[in-house]
Design a protein around this motif. Structure first.
Motif, mmCIF file in Angstrom:
data_model
loop_
_atom_site.group_PDB
_atom_site.id
_atom_site.type_symbol
_atom_site.label_atom_id
_atom_site.label_comp_id
_atom_site.label_asym_id
_atom_site.label_seq_id
_atom_site.Cartn_x
_atom_site.Cartn_y
_atom_site.Cartn_z
ATOM 1 N N LEU A 21 -56.162 -34.578 -26.316
ATOM 2 C CA LEU A 21 -57.350 -34.141 -27.044
ATOM 3 C C LEU A 21 -57.885 -32.853 -26.431
ATOM 4 C CD1 LEU A 21 -57.493 -37.516 -26.718
ATOM 5 C CD2 LEU A 21 -59.409 -37.169 -28.247
ATOM 6 N N GLU A 22 -58.507 -32.039 -27.262
ATOM 7 C CA GLU A 22 -59.089 -30.776 -26.804
ATOM 8 C C GLU A 22 -60.275 -30.433 -27.691
ATOM 9 O OE1 GLU A 22 -60.002 -28.546 -24.514
ATOM 10 O OE2 GLU A 22 -57.864 -28.413 -23.990
ATOM 11 N N GLU A 23 -61.222 -29.694 -27.127
ATOM 12 C CA GLU A 23 -62.355 -29.208 -27.896
ATOM 13 C C GLU A 23 -62.059 -27.789 -28.366
ATOM 14 O OE1 GLU A 23 -66.980 -29.744 -27.172
ATOM 15 O OE2 GLU A 23 -66.246 -28.015 -26.030
ATOM 16 N N PHE A 24 -62.098 -27.576 -29.685
ATOM 17 C CA PHE A 24 -61.865 -26.264 -30.275
ATOM 18 C C PHE A 24 -63.191 -25.692 -30.774
ATOM 19 C CE2 PHE A 24 -57.132 -26.258 -31.794
ATOM 20 C CZ PHE A 24 -56.725 -26.431 -30.474
ATOM 21 N N HIS A 25 -63.321 -24.385 -30.700
ATOM 22 C CA HIS A 25 -64.462 -23.698 -31.300
ATOM 23 C C HIS A 25 -64.074 -23.236 -32.702
ATOM 24 C CE1 HIS A 25 -65.687 -23.513 -27.052
ATOM 25 N NE2 HIS A 25 -66.910 -23.368 -27.511
ATOM 26 N N TRP A 26 -64.959 -23.454 -33.649
ATOM 27 C CA TRP A 26 -64.738 -22.942 -35.000
ATOM 28 C C TRP A 26 -64.797 -21.419 -34.972
ATOM 29 C CZ3 TRP A 26 -63.002 -25.525 -39.053
ATOM 30 C CH2 TRP A 26 -63.233 -26.910 -39.147
ATOM 31 N N LEU A 27 -63.802 -20.773 -35.546
ATOM 32 C CA LEU A 27 -63.847 -19.323 -35.641
ATOM 33 C C LEU A 27 -64.952 -18.904 -36.613
ATOM 34 C CD1 LEU A 27 -61.027 -19.749 -34.329
ATOM 35 C CD2 LEU A 27 -60.295 -17.701 -35.564
ATOM 36 N N ASP A 30 -70.576 -19.474 -34.167
ATOM 37 C CA ASP A 30 -70.955 -19.408 -32.757
ATOM 38 C C ASP A 30 -71.465 -20.752 -32.240
ATOM 39 O OD1 ASP A 30 -70.278 -16.776 -32.718
ATOM 40 O OD2 ASP A 30 -72.327 -16.011 -32.918
ATOM 41 N N GLY A 31 -70.825 -21.221 -31.179
ATOM 42 C CA GLY A 31 -71.289 -22.435 -30.519
ATOM 43 C C GLY A 31 -70.944 -23.733 -31.214
ATOM 44 N N VAL A 32 -70.242 -23.678 -32.347
ATOM 45 C CA VAL A 32 -69.893 -24.898 -33.090
ATOM 46 C C VAL A 32 -68.474 -25.318 -32.717
ATOM 47 C CG1 VAL A 32 -69.676 -25.987 -35.350
ATOM 48 C CG2 VAL A 32 -71.389 -24.193 -34.978
ATOM 49 N N THR A 33 -68.320 -26.547 -32.292
ATOM 50 C CA THR A 33 -67.021 -27.034 -31.849
ATOM 51 C C THR A 33 -66.562 -28.235 -32.681
ATOM 52 O OG1 THR A 33 -67.969 -28.552 -30.211
ATOM 53 C CG2 THR A 33 -67.510 -26.288 -29.492
ATOM 54 N N LEU A 49 -57.750 -32.412 -36.785
ATOM 55 C CA LEU A 49 -58.546 -31.203 -36.586
ATOM 56 C C LEU A 49 -59.897 -31.445 -37.251
ATOM 57 C CD1 LEU A 49 -55.664 -28.798 -37.561
ATOM 58 C CD2 LEU A 49 -56.519 -29.146 -35.236
ATOM 59 N N ASP A 50 -60.891 -31.739 -36.427
ATOM 60 C CA ASP A 50 -62.188 -32.171 -36.931
ATOM 61 C C ASP A 50 -61.988 -33.457 -37.745
ATOM 62 O OD1 ASP A 50 -64.954 -32.003 -37.183
ATOM 63 O OD2 ASP A 50 -64.863 -30.809 -38.997
ATOM 64 N N HIS A 51 -62.320 -33.457 -39.029
ATOM 65 C CA HIS A 51 -62.157 -34.662 -39.848
ATOM 66 C C HIS A 51 -60.873 -34.635 -40.671
ATOM 67 C CE1 HIS A 51 -66.116 -35.973 -38.699
ATOM 68 N NE2 HIS A 51 -66.667 -34.865 -39.153
ATOM 69 N N PHE A 52 -60.052 -33.596 -40.491
ATOM 70 C CA PHE A 52 -58.803 -33.480 -41.239
ATOM 71 C C PHE A 52 -57.655 -34.082 -40.424
ATOM 72 C CE2 PHE A 52 -54.857 -31.054 -41.937
ATOM 73 C CZ PHE A 52 -54.626 -31.367 -43.266
ATOM 74 N N GLU A 53 -56.789 -34.837 -41.094
ATOM 75 C CA GLU A 53 -55.622 -35.406 -40.440
ATOM 76 C C GLU A 53 -54.361 -35.023 -41.209
ATOM 77 O OE1 GLU A 53 -56.038 -39.620 -40.187
ATOM 78 O OE2 GLU A 53 -57.477 -39.549 -38.541
ATOM 79 N N GLN A 54 -53.315 -34.673 -40.466
ATOM 80 C CA GLN A 54 -52.007 -34.432 -41.076
ATOM 81 C C GLN A 54 -50.965 -35.165 -40.250
ATOM 82 O OE1 GLN A 54 -51.084 -32.551 -44.048
ATOM 83 N NE2 GLN A 54 -49.442 -33.993 -43.588
ATOM 84 N N TYR A 55 -50.065 -35.845 -40.940
ATOM 85 C CA TYR A 55 -49.013 -36.605 -40.270
ATOM 86 C C TYR A 55 -47.679 -35.891 -40.419
ATOM 87 C CZ TYR A 55 -52.222 -40.562 -39.840
ATOM 88 O OH TYR A 55 -53.280 -41.363 -39.508
ATOM 89 N N PHE A 56 -46.863 -35.962 -39.346
ATOM 90 C CA PHE A 56 -45.535 -35.361 -39.342
ATOM 91 C C PHE A 56 -44.525 -36.335 -38.750
ATOM 92 C CE2 PHE A 56 -48.452 -31.727 -38.692
ATOM 93 C CZ PHE A 56 -48.080 -30.908 -39.752
ATOM 94 N N THR A 57 -43.275 -36.229 -39.180
ATOM 95 C CA THR A 57 -42.200 -36.865 -38.426
ATOM 96 C C THR A 57 -41.989 -36.027 -37.169
ATOM 97 O OG1 THR A 57 -40.418 -35.560 -39.443
ATOM 98 C CG2 THR A 57 -41.087 -37.591 -40.572
ATOM 99 N N THR A 58 -41.259 -36.557 -36.195
ATOM 100 C CA THR A 58 -41.001 -35.773 -34.987
ATOM 101 C C THR A 58 -40.198 -34.519 -35.311
ATOM 102 O OG1 THR A 58 -39.074 -37.198 -34.530
ATOM 103 C CG2 THR A 58 -41.132 -37.712 -33.382
ATOM 104 N N HIS A 59 -39.293 -34.594 -36.295
ATOM 105 C CA HIS A 59 -38.515 -33.422 -36.697
ATOM 106 C C HIS A 59 -39.428 -32.351 -37.298
ATOM 107 C CE1 HIS A 59 -35.771 -36.877 -36.752
ATOM 108 N NE2 HIS A 59 -34.792 -36.023 -36.489
#
Length: 215
Positions: A21-27, A30-33, A49-59
């Motif tokens: 997990l990591e905290e990202f700043h919205w481009l 200012d100050g919104v993560t 990414l925030d409230h968005f989820e995307q699933y991938f196979t390992t490939h």
């Protein structure tokens, strides 16, 4: 017949084989993560990414990771001092050192055998320093798709002027700093690789071909 790629019920924080997990700043805000996370369970990788989820196979995740890597290489070629401006924390230094190790050896596009669920390819567009895209089949274990066509989404990884990287997940687009993209590449690479080499090493402490250690 319903088309389903259900492998297991991927529940956040439950028996995960890998998670970061990591905290990202919205481009532009200012100050919104927001929280970014990458998790592996039952051969499925979830990027949140925030409230968005995307699933991938390992490939698929390995394919996306190396497209992000190639975009970062394109950025470094026109702005070689960019990565030296990152903070000097141990993790940030490990990410940069790992990237520079791979980039200097021109190690690119490590491919695993096709899983039949789509791949990305480099595209030609004079408006971009780098752009790759393609169609992927969504392996979201929570969704029962009626057909394979319903599960297909378009994925793009691109850098236009060499200071940020854009990623398009179907109808959702996000823009990342080079530092954020470096984090995404690093941990997508570990998550996708850890399944294939799990028996040979611990993904949180395995060593790279370049002789570096994962933080």
């Amino acid at each position: 017949m319903n088309y389903s790629q259900n492998v297991c019920d991927l529940e956040y924080g439950t028996d995960l084989e890998y998670e970061e997990l990591e905290e990202f700043h919205w481009l532009g805000r200012d100050g919104v993560t927001y929280e970014a996370s990458i998790a592996l369970q039952c051969k499925i990788i979830r990027v949140t990414l925030d409230h968005f989820e995307q699933y991938f196979t390992t490939h698929q995740a390995a394919d996306v990771a190396w497209c992000v890597f190639d975009a970062l290489v394109a950025i470094e070629e026109i702005n070689p001092e960019l990565f030296s401006s990152f903070d000097s924390s141990a993790k940030a230094k490990a990410y940069v050192d790992t990237f520079k190790c791979f980039a200097s050896d021109r190690i690119s596009g490590t491919k695993f055998p096709e899983d039949g669920l789509g791949s990305l390819g480099i595209l030609s567009d004079p408006d971009y320093l780098f752009i790759a895209g393609g169609e992927l089949v969504d392996p979201d274990p929570r969704v029962e798709f009626r057909s394979r066509e319903d599960a297909i989404f378009r994925m793009f990884v691109a850098t236009e002027i060499g200071d940020t990287i854009e990623m398009v997940f179907g109808g959702y687009m996000l823009e990342f700093t080079a530092k954020q993209a470096l984090w995404l590449w690093f941990h997508l690479s570990i998550a996708s690789d850890s399944w294939h080499h799990r028996s040979a090493r611990n993904p949180s402490s395995g060593s790279l071909k370049c002789g570096l250690q994962w933080p």
